[in-house]
Design a protein around this motif. Structure first.
Motif, short mmCIF file in Angstrom:
data_model
loop_
_atom_site.label_atom_id
_atom_site.label_comp_id
_atom_site.label_asym_id
_atom_site.label_seq_id
_atom_site.Cartn_x
_atom_site.Cartn_y
_atom_site.Cartn_z
N THR B 414 2.07 -30.57 -22.04
CA THR B 414 3.43 -30.05 -22.08
C THR B 414 3.46 -28.60 -21.65
N ILE B 415 2.57 -27.81 -22.20
CA ILE B 415 2.58 -26.38 -21.86
C ILE B 415 2.33 -26.20 -20.37
N LYS B 416 1.41 -26.97 -19.84
CA LYS B 416 1.13 -26.83 -18.41
C LYS B 416 2.37 -27.17 -17.59
N TYR B 417 3.02 -28.27 -17.95
CA TYR B 417 4.19 -28.65 -17.15
C TYR B 417 5.31 -27.61 -17.29
N LEU B 418 5.56 -27.18 -18.51
CA LEU B 418 6.66 -26.23 -18.70
C LEU B 418 6.37 -24.90 -18.01
N GLN B 419 5.09 -24.51 -17.95
CA GLN B 419 4.77 -23.23 -17.31
C GLN B 419 4.71 -23.34 -15.80
N ALA B 420 4.21 -24.48 -15.32
CA ALA B 420 3.96 -24.57 -13.88
C ALA B 420 4.95 -25.47 -13.15
N GLY B 421 5.58 -26.37 -13.86
CA GLY B 421 6.53 -27.26 -13.20
C GLY B 421 5.83 -28.26 -12.28
N ASP B 422 6.56 -28.73 -11.27
CA ASP B 422 6.01 -29.74 -10.35
C ASP B 422 5.29 -29.07 -9.18
N GLU B 423 4.19 -29.66 -8.79
CA GLU B 423 3.47 -29.13 -7.63
C GLU B 423 4.33 -29.30 -6.39
N GLY B 424 4.35 -28.26 -5.56
CA GLY B 424 5.16 -28.33 -4.35
C GLY B 424 6.58 -27.85 -4.58
N VAL B 425 7.03 -27.89 -5.82
CA VAL B 425 8.39 -27.42 -6.11
C VAL B 425 8.35 -26.01 -6.71
N THR B 426 7.60 -25.89 -7.80
CA THR B 426 7.53 -24.58 -8.44
C THR B 426 6.14 -23.97 -8.37
N ASN B 428 2.05 -24.13 -6.16
CA ASN B 428 1.06 -24.72 -5.28
C ASN B 428 -0.30 -24.55 -5.94
N VAL B 429 -1.23 -25.44 -5.58
CA VAL B 429 -2.59 -25.27 -6.08
C VAL B 429 -3.43 -24.69 -4.95
N LEU B 430 -4.02 -23.53 -5.22
CA LEU B 430 -4.83 -22.87 -4.19
C LEU B 430 -6.20 -23.53 -4.10
N ASP B 431 -6.96 -23.14 -3.06
CA ASP B 431 -8.28 -23.73 -2.86
C ASP B 431 -9.19 -23.50 -4.05
N SER B 432 -9.03 -22.31 -4.67
CA SER B 432 -9.87 -22.00 -5.83
C SER B 432 -9.49 -22.85 -7.04
N GLY B 433 -8.41 -23.57 -6.94
CA GLY B 433 -7.92 -24.33 -8.08
C GLY B 433 -6.86 -23.57 -8.85
N ALA B 434 -6.64 -22.31 -8.49
CA ALA B 434 -5.65 -21.50 -9.19
C ALA B 434 -4.24 -22.01 -8.92
N ILE B 435 -3.39 -21.85 -9.91
CA ILE B 435 -2.00 -22.26 -9.74
C ILE B 435 -1.20 -21.07 -9.25
N GLN B 436 -0.52 -21.25 -8.14
CA GLN B 436 0.29 -20.17 -7.60
C GLN B 436 1.75 -20.53 -7.78
N ILE B 437 2.47 -19.68 -8.49
CA ILE B 437 3.88 -19.96 -8.75
C ILE B 437 4.70 -19.59 -7.51
N VAL B 438 5.62 -20.46 -7.12
CA VAL B 438 6.52 -20.13 -6.02
C VAL B 438 7.95 -20.10 -6.53
N ALA B 439 8.81 -19.41 -5.81
CA ALA B 439 10.19 -19.26 -6.26
C ALA B 439 10.86 -20.62 -6.35
N ALA B 440 11.54 -20.84 -7.44
CA ALA B 440 12.19 -22.12 -7.66
C ALA B 440 13.68 -22.01 -7.40
N LEU B 471 -7.83 -17.69 -14.09
CA LEU B 471 -7.92 -17.83 -12.64
C LEU B 471 -6.56 -17.63 -11.98
N SER B 472 -5.52 -18.07 -12.67
CA SER B 472 -4.19 -18.12 -12.04
C SER B 472 -3.32 -16.91 -12.35
N LEU B 473 -3.76 -16.08 -13.29
CA LEU B 473 -2.89 -15.00 -13.77
C LEU B 473 -2.25 -14.21 -12.63
N ALA B 474 -3.06 -13.80 -11.67
CA ALA B 474 -2.56 -12.94 -10.60
C ALA B 474 -1.58 -13.67 -9.69
#
Lengths: 316, 573
Positions: B414-426, B428-440, B471-474
């Protein structure tokens, strides 16, 4: 026959069966507002008791334990609290200033308007003067910020442009009081003048004609005809204003105050809101509210008594 | 005839109005009735505890974590009133929660919006009228305490233990530390569960990188250099802002000086201050009554009178966007705020706005100039507890369902989904595996950073795992250069001090004074900071005297006394 006899004989109607049979509908009509007042104004008054009790949200008002000192704990607390004394002082000062400065202005405005003969101009001035009455205080504060803020306000920018120092209209106690009173007058003088204009319209034109025949000029007519003509209206409104001298509306001070002027801006209503609703001291603030209401009633009654003594009609 | 019709009409109107009145006046009664047997409702779970203990099957009400019949609970959610935000009670994330709760526990969830910036008042109204949501959240423990003392809050001490097996995620994520943080050592009562901070970074100083560059300045590393920099900003306003030079604010604070100058005040603190002294003065985190604060505010007062600060600061209340707008327009040189403040809100973030409004190079970057007497850049961090507090009012008759909600909201998925949302929408997953937030956009917009308004037990990046979060903080901020985030993170943590939990039982004086004192505190800060230099001492001393008389001293005394009753020395063991 008998009915009509009683009607004629006694100036004060006796409430007889026959009388009720004839007029009961009128009383039935009156019953509705009475029920309204009873249910919505008197029944909730039982909660005034909170002022004398230790408040709890889960108990009924009758079940709550009495406060210490024979129930007077919260009154003692209020009057030994600097914040309350301060807000009481501010309430009185601001309301008296409002009364002294703000009360005559609508009268003068109505007198001036009445002298205007060019109808269209008169009507437009009147309408423009009413308009601020319909603005909420939050909007007025927004306007005031745009105009009077120390660095970005239009007025202060103009003052500084001409080499002056910015005037702390909103962020220094005494200046703030001036702004508060000024904005209050600006907002309401047009609206308040309506009732005087109505009263002036009710003065018989014959009086003016007679005065003219006697050689009275404009100012003399104003002074000797118009003003005496609206005197009862003025007295009634003055009594009502006096009855409100430690009352306070909430939105005007609340919207206008800020941290820097709280020493001059905290009034009873905002104090009750902050200490009571935000600070959860329900008993304390009910005590304050009760005190305020009682003093208001005393003021109202004495103003009314005084005006009757002085030969005016009073409000009842 | 007419008369008859009239009388019939009148009579019926009367009957109707009476009926209406009847139901009106009757309405509040059941409400109070509901609330009145508070002890009953509070006791009810305890009763069930007995029965469940009697029967060996613990999940008497639940089969596979589900209720047999659909239950209904209401949950508080903050409404931040963001421009262009999504409806806090109905968006992509609430749908996820509602669906999840219904599928996993057969519980219907309904959200109740409470304005973020007036949450305490609003919650008070709801509690007092018996309309509070089943799951309430607040930052203000005194508010909870006040209602708890009146019997308006459910004591969780038994139920959390009783339903431990049903709420594994809650216990895994929060642990004993946060679940039992507020447990009264004397009475054992537990009025609230503490949410957890996944990020401990608190406050950082920001400065306009492009202004430093334009004036050929280095980032300041001491308090004096910081002041020199502000003076340079002021003196070069024409260069930096051109025709808007008059609008320049070298250093900006809001009415909340205790927060917005926190690192300066902390730098003045004696590094040898004892735990006891810190605790005794620690009624709130604005440090008003700590001994060093006066000198820190004197410095601010000097800056204020030297024209280095914003004169209108006190005219705008909490939640007002005027100051943010000035930052976005590029008039502000430096400020202190939450460590990620200029990065928040994607395209509407302060830095993204600066880029659009001022130029490609315009941005705020973190610096760490304020040193204490030991030369350290000491600053407070957040404790991992001490964030939002979750409590159930006694009007809540779905205690288990509500606990299941807390459990659901604490699960890693739940926490992961609420923080990161759907991949491709809110994200992206970088090569390092880090989650990069994009403007929603639209429904997917998060009204609060990392959706903390929904993840009530988690504040800060976590993504369901600490490694992934690190890994994803930045990359957590759309439109923001990851290097800037990393720098802010470093500044925020450097020489950071974590406050310890001191739990010596209820401080009754706090429940009485609470909010009144906080308002007074801000008034003292504001008036002292903007006083004339010669009046400063008087304004400050009078203010503090007033604060102490209005309840501050009572709190300090009670805290001192309870500390001494609990601990032997001046330091925590």
């Amino acid at each position: 026959m008998a009915k009509s006899k009683t009607v004629v004989k006694t100036p004060k109607q006796k409430i007889t069966k026959a009388y009720m049979k004839r007029y009961w509908q009128l009383y039935a009509l009156l019953l509705l507002p009475m029920i309204y007042f009873f249910v919505f104004k008197y029944v909730p008054m039982e909660y005034v008791l909170i002022a004398f009790k230790k408040y709890s949200i889960v108990q009924k008002v009758w079940e709550m334990p009495w406060a210490k000192n024979h129930g007077m704990e919260y009154f003692i607390k209020a009057f030994s609290s600097k914040d309350f004394i301060n807000s009481l002082r501010n309430t009185i000062v601001l309301n008296l200033l409002d009364l002294v400065i703000g009360f005559p202005i609508p009268i003068i405005f109505a007198l001036i308007l009445n002298e205007l003969r060019f109808k269209l101009f008169k009507k437009s001035v009147q309408t423009i003067a009413y308009m601020p009455h319909f603005l909420s205080w939050v909007i007025i504060y927004g306007l005031a910020l745009q105009l009077f803020a120390p660095t970005n306000g239009l007025v202060n920018m103009a003052i500084m442009k001409f080499g002056g120092e910015a005037v702390p209209f909103l962020n220094e106690g005494k200046h703030w009081v001036g702004t508060y009173i000024g904005l209050g007058i600006w907002q309401s003088f047009g609206w308040n003048s309506i009732i005087y204009l109505a009263a002036i319209a009710g003065i018989s034109p014959e009086l003016y004609e007679a005065a003219s025949v006697d050689g009275a000029g404009r100012f003399q007519k104003m002074w000797h005809v118009t003003l005496p003509g609206i005197k009862p209206t003025i007295v009634v409104l003055l009594i009502m204003a006096l009855g409100n001298v430690i009352g306070s509306n909430f939105d005007r001070p609340f919207a206008l105050q800020n941290n820097l002027v709280m020493q001059n801006a905290e009034v009873i209503s905002t104090y009750v809101y902050k200490a009571g609703i935000k600070g959860l001291q329900f008993s304390l603030t009910t005590a304050v509210g009760l005190f305020q209401s009682v003093v208001n009633v005393i003021f109202l009654l004495s103003a009314n008594w005084l005006s009757r003594k002085l030969g005016e009609r009073g409000i009842w | 005839m007419k008369k008859k019709v009239l009388s019939v009409l009148l009579a019926s109107a009367m009957v109707l109005s009476l009926a209406a009145c009847g139901s009106q006046s009757a309405a509040p009664a059941p409400a109070t009735d509901n609330a009145a047997p508070a002890d009953d409702t509070a006791a009810a779970p305890a009763d069930t505890a007995d029965t469940t203990e009697a029967e060996p099957a613990t999940a008497s009400e639940l089969t596979d974590g589900k209720f047999a019949e659909t239950r209904h609970i209401t949950v508080e959610v903050y409404d931040r009133g963001n421009d262009g935000g999504s409806d806090p009670t109905n968006n992509m994330y609430t749908e996820y929660i509602k669906k999840g709760m219904l599928e996993q526990h057969n519980v219907e969830v309904e959200f109740v919006a409470v304005p973020r910036w007036t949450e305490t008042e609003e919650l008070n109204n709801l509690l007092a009228s018996g309309d509070a949501p089943d799951v309430c959240v607040t930052y203000s423990y005194p508010t909870i305490l006040k209602y708890a003392n009146m019997g308006g809050v459910i004591d969780l001490k038994d139920v959390v233990e009783q339903y431990k097996a049903d709420t594994p995620n809650m216990w895994d994520w929060l642990g004993d530390k946060n679940v039992l943080w507020d447990k009264d050592p004397n009475t054992g009562s537990l009025w609230a569960i503490e949410g957890k901070r996944a990020e401990q970074q608190r406050i950082v100083t920001f400065v306009r990188q492009d202004w430093l560059d334009a004036l050929g300045l280095k980032a300041p590393t001491t308090t004096q250099e910081f002041e020199d920099m502000l003076v340079a900003f002021r003196d070069n306003a024409d260069t930096l802002l051109g025709k808007d030079a008059k609008k320049m604010v070298p250093f900006s604070v809001s009415y909340d000086v205790g927060w917005r100058a926190s690192n300066i005040i902390t730098a003045f603190k004696d590094p040898k201050m004892t735990d006891k002294e810190y605790y005794v003065n620690g009624f709130d985190d604005r440090m008003l009554t700590e001994p060093q604060t006066k000198e820190a505010v004197r410095l601010l007062n000097k800056w204020y009178n030297d024209g280095l600060m914003w004169k209108d600061f006190a005219l705008y209340g909490s939640g007002d966007s005027t100051e943010d707008d000035m930052m976005k327009a590029g008039y502000v040189g430096a400020f202190q705020h939450n460590w990620d403040y200029p990065f928040r809100n994607g395209e509407d973030s302060i830095n993204a706005n600066l880029k659009r409004n001022v130029g490609e190079n315009a941005k705020f970057v973190a610096i760490d100039p304020f040193e204490n007497s030991e030369g350290k850049h000491a600053k407070w961090l957040y404790s991992s507890a001490g964030d939002r507090k979750i409590f159930f009012p006694t009007t809540n008759d779905e205690v288990l369902a509500s606990l299941l909600y807390v459990d659901f909201i604490s699960s890693p998925d739940t926490i992961k989904y609420l923080q990161a949302g759907d991949e491709g929408v809110t994200h992206n997953v970088l090569d390092s595996g880090a989650i990069q937030i994009v403007a929603a956009e639209g429904d997917a917009i998060q009204n609060s950073g990392k959706n903390i308004d929904y993840t009530i037990t988690c504040n800060g990046t976590w993504f369901g795992s600490a490694d992934l979060a690190a890994l994803s903080l930045a990359y957590g901020y759309a439109e923001i250069d990851p290097a800037d985030v990393t720098q802010a993170d470093k500044c925020a943590m450097a020489d950071g001090m974590e406050p310890a939990n001191v739990n010596v039982g209820e401080i009754t004086a706090e429940a009485d004074a609470g909010d009144t004192l906080s308002a007074k505190r801000d008034q003292i800060y504001d008036n002292a900071m903007s006083a004339k230099p010669e009046d400063f001492d008087k304004v400050w001393d009078d203010g503090i005297a007033d604060y102490l008389a209005a309840g501050g001293q009572a709190i300090i005394d009670e805290r001192t006394q309870k500390w001494e009753a609990t601990y032997s020395g001046d330091m925590l063991p």
